[in-house]
Enzyme design. Structure first.
Site, PDB file in Angstrom:
ATOM      1  N   LYS A 141       1.881  -2.779   6.361  1.00 58.22           N
ATOM      2  CA  LYS A 141       2.215  -2.737   5.114  1.00 58.22           C
ATOM      3  C   LYS A 141       3.743  -2.594   4.840  1.00 58.22           C
ATOM      4  CE  LYS A 141      -1.949  -3.817   3.009  1.00 58.22           C
ATOM      5  NZ  LYS A 141      -2.037  -4.982   2.169  1.00 58.22           N
ATOM      6  N   TYR A 188      -2.692  -0.717  10.232  1.00 57.80           N
ATOM      7  CA  TYR A 188      -2.583  -0.992   8.700  1.00 57.80           C
ATOM      8  C   TYR A 188      -1.051  -0.814   8.076  1.00 57.80           C
ATOM      9  CZ  TYR A 188      -4.019  -1.175   3.683  1.00 57.80           C
ATOM     10  OH  TYR A 188      -4.020  -1.519   2.567  1.00 57.80           O
ATOM     11  N   SER A 205       0.964  -1.216  -0.070  1.00 55.25           N
ATOM     12  CA  SER A 205       0.037   0.005  -0.092  1.00 55.25           C
ATOM     13  C   SER A 205       0.973   1.210   0.055  1.00 55.25           C
ATOM     14  CB  SER A 205      -0.962   0.138   1.257  1.00 55.25           C
ATOM     15  OG  SER A 205      -1.613   1.411   1.433  1.00 55.25           O
TER      16      SER A 205
HETATM   17  P1  NAP Z   1     -11.300  -6.136  -0.872  1.00 56.20           P
HETATM   18  O1  NAP Z   1     -12.238  -6.016  -1.810  1.00 56.20           O
HETATM   19  O2  NAP Z   1     -11.959  -5.905   0.669  1.00 56.20           O
HETATM   20  O3  NAP Z   1     -10.266  -7.419  -0.809  1.00 56.20           O
HETATM   21  C1  NAP Z   1      -9.839  -7.921   0.164  1.00 56.20           C
HETATM   22  C2  NAP Z   1      -9.872  -9.452  -0.174  1.00 56.20           C
HETATM   23  O4  NAP Z   1      -9.128 -10.079   0.914  1.00 56.20           O
HETATM   24  C3  NAP Z   1     -11.214 -10.117  -0.096  1.00 56.20           C
HETATM   25  O5  NAP Z   1     -11.808 -10.707  -1.301  1.00 56.20           O
HETATM   26  C4  NAP Z   1     -11.462 -10.972   1.245  1.00 56.20           C
HETATM   27  O6  NAP Z   1     -12.244 -12.057   0.669  1.00 56.20           O
HETATM   28  C5  NAP Z   1      -9.855 -11.241   1.094  1.00 56.20           C
HETATM   29  N1  NAP Z   1      -9.488 -11.550   2.746  1.00 56.20           N
HETATM   30  C6  NAP Z   1      -9.358 -10.983   3.806  1.00 56.20           C
HETATM   31  N2  NAP Z   1      -9.185 -11.704   4.767  1.00 56.20           N
HETATM   32  C7  NAP Z   1      -8.558 -12.789   4.138  1.00 56.20           C
HETATM   33  C8  NAP Z   1      -7.928 -14.187   4.917  1.00 56.20           C
HETATM   34  N3  NAP Z   1      -7.770 -14.081   6.023  1.00 56.20           N
HETATM   35  N4  NAP Z   1      -7.661 -14.980   3.931  1.00 56.20           N
HETATM   36  C9  NAP Z   1      -7.870 -14.902   2.587  1.00 56.20           C
HETATM   37  N5  NAP Z   1      -8.588 -13.952   2.161  1.00 56.20           N
HETATM   38  C10 NAP Z   1      -8.813 -12.547   2.937  1.00 56.20           C
HETATM   39  O7  NAP Z   1     -10.141  -4.913  -0.823  1.00 56.20           O
HETATM   40  P2  NAP Z   1      -9.152  -4.663  -1.827  1.00 56.20           P
HETATM   41  O8  NAP Z   1      -8.919  -2.965  -2.044  1.00 56.20           O
HETATM   42  O9  NAP Z   1      -9.461  -5.318  -3.136  1.00 56.20           O
HETATM   43  O10 NAP Z   1      -7.883  -4.977  -1.188  1.00 56.20           O
HETATM   44  C11 NAP Z   1      -6.794  -5.804  -1.833  1.00 56.20           C
HETATM   45  C12 NAP Z   1      -5.548  -5.666  -1.325  1.00 56.20           C
HETATM   46  O11 NAP Z   1      -5.091  -4.222  -1.717  1.00 56.20           O
HETATM   47  C13 NAP Z   1      -5.142  -5.543   0.030  1.00 56.20           C
HETATM   48  O12 NAP Z   1      -4.006  -6.337   0.554  1.00 56.20           O
HETATM   49  C14 NAP Z   1      -5.333  -4.191   0.475  1.00 56.20           C
HETATM   50  O13 NAP Z   1      -4.572  -3.882   1.733  1.00 56.20           O
HETATM   51  C15 NAP Z   1      -4.663  -3.548  -0.582  1.00 56.20           C
HETATM   52  N6  NAP Z   1      -4.896  -2.153  -0.971  1.00 56.20           N
HETATM   53  C16 NAP Z   1      -5.910  -1.622  -1.177  1.00 56.20           C
HETATM   54  C17 NAP Z   1      -6.061  -0.143  -1.484  1.00 56.20           C
HETATM   55  C18 NAP Z   1      -7.615   0.374  -1.722  1.00 56.20           C
HETATM   56  O14 NAP Z   1      -7.430   1.653  -1.542  1.00 56.20           O
HETATM   57  N7  NAP Z   1      -8.685  -0.222  -2.021  1.00 56.20           N
HETATM   58  C19 NAP Z   1      -4.920   0.723  -1.213  1.00 56.20           C
HETATM   59  C20 NAP Z   1      -3.890   0.163  -1.003  1.00 56.20           C
HETATM   60  C21 NAP Z   1      -3.620  -1.358  -0.825  1.00 56.20           C
HETATM   61  P3  NAP Z   1     -12.774 -13.076   2.049  1.00 56.20           P
HETATM   62  O15 NAP Z   1     -13.159 -11.911   3.071  1.00 56.20           O
HETATM   63  O16 NAP Z   1     -13.862 -13.602   1.195  1.00 56.20           O
HETATM   64  O17 NAP Z   1     -12.027 -13.859   2.306  1.00 56.20           O
END
Ligand code: NAP
Length: 272
Positions: free
Chosen positions: A181, A177, A163
């Protein structure tokens, strides 16, 4: 990159039932990779399998969710596996299944993650452990098995989803968080140095605010979110998940063959 630049490669994506993980699965499938998507929720993973298979007209699609009986010797199309990345036995079983069904692993995208928000003094110990458990320990558990399998398969490419909050940041209320990261960014670099000699490139992508469930705040309307983003992000908008997936697809491709231990920031200018 050629449209079929990842043809013949097997790719594992964690947390692929939604958001960035789903977009990565679709992008890698569209480039010809056979994708295996992992997460905790069968229904959302099945939806990703469907989208990945639609993205690749040539490779077809089938799905495998733990507890069901489909298990061909050579699998085709996208597959789903239930695995909580914080559960060492589940992660081990996932990678054992990948090796059994595909004979090896070429690409791994460690994307599963969870948010956390609140002042340092208010974070409950259980929340702290849960955030580091998924965002850091969960990736480390996956890496252990992925790197071992790739080394035995003759090489590969890993991307950890970090992130822009994991790079030096002065933002308040992001402590657990951001700490998880930042540590993951360092873990990416140390793993990269350890495994480059085995033909494995380990890199990271650090997204800025992206249009997923993670950027939807309680009590905020879509219009208010757009206004907040326009005010705070230099490019004036959220990233589409596909824009983050494009960076991942490049990093795992042969076009990035000399890129090792890099944390590629894709944040619309926030850290510029
Ligand atoms: P999201 O849609 O909430 O995706 C997170 C995914 O992780 C979900 O599909 C969830 O599915 C899965 N997950 C959570 N805990 C888990 C576990 N213990 N085991 C296996 N799967 C798990 O959010 P996203 O934004 O796409 O996030 C994806 C990645 O991008 C994350 O690492 C996040 O920190 C990073 N990120 C996001 C942003 C942003 O602005 N969106 C910015 C920087 C970094 P289930 O709950 O069904 O398991």
């Amino acid at each position: 990159m050629r449209a079929d630049g990842l043809a013949g490669r097997t790719a594992l994506i964690t947390g692929a039932g939604s958001g960035i993980g789903r977009a990565v699965a679709v992008a890698l499938a569209a480039a010809g990779a056979r994708v295996i998507v992992a997460g905790r929720t069968a229904a959302t993973l099945e939806q990703t399998v469907k989208l990945a298979d639609e993205a690749t007209a040539v490779w077809g699609g089938e799905s495998l969710v733990r507890g069901q009986s489909w298990a061909p010797a050579v699998a085709a199309g996208a597959q789903a596996h239930i695995a909580d990345v914080t559960d060492p036995a589940a992660v081990r079983a996932l990678l054992v299944a990948v090796e059994r069904e595909h004979g090896g692993l070429d690409i791994a995208v460690n994307n599963a993650g969870r948010p956390s928000w609140g002042p340092v003094a208010r974070i409950a110990p259980a929340e702290w452990d849960a955030v580091l458990g998924v965002n850091l320990t969960g990736v480390w558990l996956c890496l252990q098995h992925e790197l071992d399998l790739m080394r035995r398969s003759g090489g590969g490419a890993v991307v950890n989803i970090v992130s822009r909050l994991g790079i030096p940041t002065r933002e308040e209320n992001q402590n657990a968080y951001a700490a998880s990261k930042a540590a993951l960014s360092i873990l990416t670099r140390t793993a990269a140095r350890e495994y480059v000699g085995s033909g494995i490139r380990v890199n990271a992508v650090s997204p800025g605010p992206t249009d997923t469930a993670m950027t939807v705040w309680d009590q905020e309307t879509p219009a208010e979110r757009d206004e907040r983003v326009a005010r705070t992000v230099p490019i004036g908008r959220l990233a589409a998940p596909a824009e983050i997936a494009a960076a991942v697809r490049w990093l795992v491709s042969d076009e990035a063959s000399y890129v090792v231990g890099h944390d590629l920031v894709v944040d619309g200018g926030l850290s510029a």
